[in-house]
Enzyme design. Structure first.
Site, PDB file in Angstrom:
ATOM      1  N   GLU A 179       0.839  -1.214   0.000  1.00 54.54           N
ATOM      2  CA  GLU A 179       0.000   0.000   0.000  1.00 54.54           C
ATOM      3  C   GLU A 179       0.868   1.256   0.000  1.00 54.54           C
ATOM      4  O   GLU A 179       1.273   1.748   1.051  1.00 54.54           O
ATOM      5  CB  GLU A 179      -0.943  -0.041   1.204  1.00 54.54           C
ATOM      6  N   HIS A 381     -16.414 -11.515   7.798  1.00 50.99           N
ATOM      7  CA  HIS A 381     -15.130 -10.818   7.906  1.00 50.99           C
ATOM      8  C   HIS A 381     -14.196 -11.590   8.821  1.00 50.99           C
ATOM      9  O   HIS A 381     -14.547 -11.890   9.965  1.00 50.99           O
ATOM     10  CB  HIS A 381     -15.333  -9.393   8.455  1.00 50.99           C
ATOM     11  N   GLU A 383     -10.527 -10.957   9.910  1.00 49.94           N
ATOM     12  CA  GLU A 383      -9.225 -10.286  10.022  1.00 49.94           C
ATOM     13  C   GLU A 383      -8.292 -11.245  10.753  1.00 49.94           C
ATOM     14  O   GLU A 383      -8.620 -11.713  11.848  1.00 49.94           O
ATOM     15  CB  GLU A 383      -9.371  -8.970  10.798  1.00 49.94           C
ATOM     16  N   GLU A 462      -4.886  -6.750   2.278  1.00 46.10           N
ATOM     17  CA  GLU A 462      -3.450  -6.971   2.520  1.00 46.10           C
ATOM     18  C   GLU A 462      -3.082  -8.354   1.955  1.00 46.10           C
ATOM     19  O   GLU A 462      -2.469  -9.180   2.634  1.00 46.10           O
ATOM     20  CB  GLU A 462      -3.085  -6.884   4.016  1.00 46.10           C
ATOM     21  N   GLU A 480      -7.702  -6.473  -2.116  1.00 43.85           N
ATOM     22  CA  GLU A 480      -7.224  -5.094  -1.997  1.00 43.85           C
ATOM     23  C   GLU A 480      -5.851  -5.060  -2.685  1.00 43.85           C
ATOM     24  O   GLU A 480      -5.773  -5.208  -3.894  1.00 43.85           O
ATOM     25  CB  GLU A 480      -7.186  -4.710  -0.521  1.00 43.85           C
ATOM     26  N   GLU A 486      -9.765   3.527   2.455  1.00 45.14           N
ATOM     27  CA  GLU A 486      -9.492   3.705   3.881  1.00 45.14           C
ATOM     28  C   GLU A 486      -8.455   4.793   4.147  1.00 45.14           C
ATOM     29  O   GLU A 486      -8.518   5.478   5.168  1.00 45.14           O
ATOM     30  CB  GLU A 486      -9.044   2.373   4.501  1.00 45.14           C
TER      31      GLU A 486
HETATM   32  C1  NOJ Z   1      -7.556  -3.324   6.631  1.00 44.66           C
HETATM   33  C2  NOJ Z   1      -8.585  -3.468   5.580  1.00 44.66           C
HETATM   34  O1  NOJ Z   1      -8.106  -2.975   4.344  1.00 44.66           O
HETATM   35  C3  NOJ Z   1      -9.823  -2.752   6.022  1.00 44.66           C
HETATM   36  O2  NOJ Z   1     -10.808  -2.783   5.017  1.00 44.66           O
HETATM   37  C4  NOJ Z   1     -10.327  -3.375   7.292  1.00 44.66           C
HETATM   38  O3  NOJ Z   1     -11.411  -2.626   7.769  1.00 44.66           O
HETATM   39  C5  NOJ Z   1      -9.246  -3.384   8.372  1.00 44.66           C
HETATM   40  N1  NOJ Z   1      -8.040  -3.924   7.862  1.00 44.66           N
HETATM   41  C6  NOJ Z   1      -9.659  -4.197   9.585  1.00 44.66           C
HETATM   42  O4  NOJ Z   1      -9.757  -5.556   9.243  1.00 44.66           O
HETATM   43 CA    CA Z   2      -5.752  -2.316   3.754  1.00 44.77          CA
END
Ligand code: NOJ
Ligand code: CA
Length: 679
Positions: A179, A381, A383, A462, A480, A486
């Protein structure tokens, strides 16, 4: 589907071998229309190189091929050509979803074997596929006594530009994964760059270097050696080798897209064509569409992923989003922060995450039932904080739960500093890795394959770079892999006005991006805020292709602005065809796309920080049909700074294929148009 495979003969070339002593060409192959030509030469030290020309002019000067190994001498000199074969291929295939339904895969292929004359006497193949819009080549290692367990330190593959020019590129192997802001430099000032890297040569020819079908291998970056010469540099592995493989195996395709115009790069399907056909069969359970979500408020800091008074993912909030989605025709609702693990240092410690346990104030069963009753899909989601090892331990249970609840798309995330992904080592221990190394290439494919067996599509953030694997695994629907929206919430700087134009000509050549457009609330905690006009936010839905597109803003901003919101409601995410009307790298672009499920066309034009007047001939429309053009354009005085960002004019005109529209774009502006046929 037509499929002509002809002529696959191996021929030895003693007369060409004799010429090698004088660095003369030993083999040549041209694209079906003859525009792209590739020449292979071997010099008097036995070093092999390739060179490419486009319409008679050199674009890639002689560029060497070869490898460094951890535990064996390099493979680069004393080579001789021991066999060669050629074939042609032509097929039409269909994308189950995409920016274009029908794709033609038409190339001439040359395979040649290089053998060491002295020393270890190893042999390997190089395969070139030459298309009218570029070329791809890969190395193939046979299973021989001399090649079995192969430990690659780096590639010696070169990409030497034959002429002066400029490039747009982002740095590689920095701390922030993939990024970054774009650089626009003369070719001589490229640093260590990610791919796609896109160049415009001084004769107007555009080239983009990338890779296709990155499977069980490490991602390729480009490092400038001297002058206009670049060399592949593989993302390091956790040990001494970047890549560890057992022969037989082949590398990903190294790709060079070539076009007389910047737009031609966007219209090229070369990277998809170099991937294997669909391995999943029917994927109609994945339906392209738009989604809203509990997301932007966390980036603005008005809600939290973590539990507590600001927790965003509450039952009440989720039901509100589902109702809104149902009312306005959105297919999906993304909810982040629903599962335990966000309290404390989630960035530093992905081990806290559970992908099956919701927070107590999030009634998962009730929310899922509410969504099903309204024909809305929850988007899961996960993460992981780049703790891929921890995720792999849970993913089967997580996908089983998701499937039972009717969740058919999951956004995954790999937030961590670069080099801090965690993966399982063969001995079961956990080790640290780069996001684009071989271990993560394996991890992502494991996730996508496991998800497919539960009829789940995957959208990683990521991520590892896109190399067209959506052709083979059409449940790998988006990702992404660049600065997304963001950054406009908290970035300093936020994305500058040229950013999305740069994405179109680099990152997006690789494949769909979950950029998450559609923000109307332009003042954010970022000092620059959202540096586009409203009209450009709308145009991004056409300019940036993804089968899933978020309407990323807060619901109240949509409720307060029904006029511009109408475009977001209307615009589809699945296309019959795509064309680029105009564009220059780093400056501007206008793209038109035809809806797969109606006769509507859509136009998106975006510019950098400069105002522009572009012309858009409407000859793509069907002749003899009158269309209502619903135009969303920058209003008088619109600008990407301050209050002028929301100056938008919405108007209608009746147009035909014979008309040409004049598109006046504000600084940082854009224009979005829906063309709907009148009866
Ligand atoms: C980075 C992601 O690009 C974003 O979309 C997400 O909200 C945050 N991480 C938290 O998972
Ligand atoms: Ca990101």
């Amino acid at each position: 589907m037509k499929n002509f495979v002809r002529l696959a003969v191996a021929i030895t070339l003693p007369f060409l071998l004799a010429m090698a002593a004088h660095a003369a060409p030993v083999a040549e192959v041209a694209s079906p229309d003859g525009a792209v030509r590739v020449e292979i030469a071997i010099n008097d030290e036995g070093r092999a190189s390739y060179a490419a020309s486009y319409r008679g002019e050199a674009v890639i000067a002689p560029s060497r091929l070869g490898f460094l190994f951890v535990d064996a001498p390099k493979l680069e000199r004393n080579l001789t050509l021991t066999s060669r074969s050629v074939r042609s291929f032509d097929e039409n295939w269909q994308q189950p979803w995409g920016e274009q339904r029908q794709v033609r895969n038409h190339y001439n292929e040359m395979r040649f074997t290089l053998t060491e004359r002295t020393g270890p006497g190893r042999s390997f193949d190089v395969v070139f596929r030459v298309y009218d819009d570029g070329l791809g080549f890969r190395y193939e290692f046979p299973d021989t006594r001399r090649f079995h367990d192969v430990r690659i330190l780096n590639e010696l593959t070169e990409f030497n530009f034959a002429r002066a020019g400029e490039a747009i590129w982002t740095p590689a192997l920095g701390s922030n994964r993939e990024e970054y802001l774009y650089h626009r430099t003369p070719l001589e000032q490229i640093g260590t760059a990610q791919t796609p890297l896109t160049a415009r040569l001084d004769n107007g020819v555009h080239l983009s270097i990338h890779e296709a079908a990155l499977v069980d291998y490490s991602g390729m970056n480009l490092m400038r050696i001297e002058g206009r010469g670049l060399r592949a540099t593989l993302t390091p592995g956790p040990g001494d080798a970047a890549v560890t493989r057992t022969a037989p195996f082949h590398t990903p395709w190294r790709t060079i897209q070539i076009s007389p115009s910047a737009g031609g790069l966007v219209e090229s399907r070369l990277i998809l064509n170099l991937n294997e056909p669909n391995a999943l069969g029917d994927v109609s359970w994945f339906r392209p569409g738009k989604y809203v979500g509990i997301w932007w408020q966390m980036h603005l800091g008005t809600a939290s992923w973590a539990s507590g008074p600001k927790h965003g993912a509450t039952t009440e909030n989720a039901l509100r989003y589902i109702d809104f989605a149902g009312r306005h025709g959105f297919r999906g609702v993304l909810i982040e922060g629903w599962n335990i693990g966000w309290d404390g240092d989630w960035f530093g410690n992905g081990e806290e995450f559970s992908f099956t346990t919701p927070y107590p104030d999030f009634d998962l069963e009730r929310i899922a039932a509410h969504a099903r009753a309204r024909g809305v899909q929850l988007i899961g989601h996960h993460e992981t904080s780049a703790n891929a090892a921890h995720y792999e331990d849970q993913m089967e249970a997580a996908f089983t739960l998701s499937e039972r609840l009717g969740v058919h798309i999951i956004k995954t995330g790999y937030v961590s500093d670069a080099g801090q992904a965690r993966v399982h080592a063969p001995d079961g221990s956990v080790r640290y890795a780069w996001h684009e190394g071989q271990d993560m290439a394996r991890h992502h494919l494991r996730v996508v394959q496991a998800a497919a067996s539960h009829r789940i599509a995957i959208n990683p953030h990521e991520p590892i770079k896109d190399t067209g694997l959506r052709r083979t695994w059409p449940n790998w629907v988006a990702r992404e892999g660049a600065r997304g929206m963001e950054y406009n919430a908290w970035g300093n700087p936020s994305n500058p006005p040229e950013h999305e134009v740069n994405l179109v000509f680099t990152r997006l050549l690789a494949g769909p991006m979950d950029f998450t457009p559609g923000i109307f609330g332009m003042d954010t905690p970022s000092p620059q805020g959202v540096a586009t006009t409203w009209a450009k936010q709308l145009a991004l839905y056409v300019a940036i292709y993804s089968p899933i597109q978020m309407a990323a803003d807060l619901l109240e901003n949509y409720e307060a602005n029904p006029g511009p919101f109408q475009f977001i409601r209307d615009v589809p995410t699945d296309w019959e065809e795509t064309r680029v009307l105009n564009g220059e790298i780093g400056d501007f672009v206008t793209i038109v796309r035809r809806d797969r499920n109606s006769r509507d066309w859509y136009l998106g034009a975006i510019t950098d920080e400069n105002a522009r007047v572009l012309t858009a001939p409407l000859s793509f429309l069907q002749r003899g049909v009158r269309y209502r053009a619903q135009i969303y354009r920058d209003g008088p005085g619109a600008d990407y700074r301050g209050g002028a960002r929301s100056r938008i004019v919405i108007e209608e005109r009746v147009v035909t294929a014979g008309d040409t529209l004049t598109l006046a774009l504000a600084p940082g502006g854009g224009q979005a148009i829906r063309f709907h046929p009148l009866r």
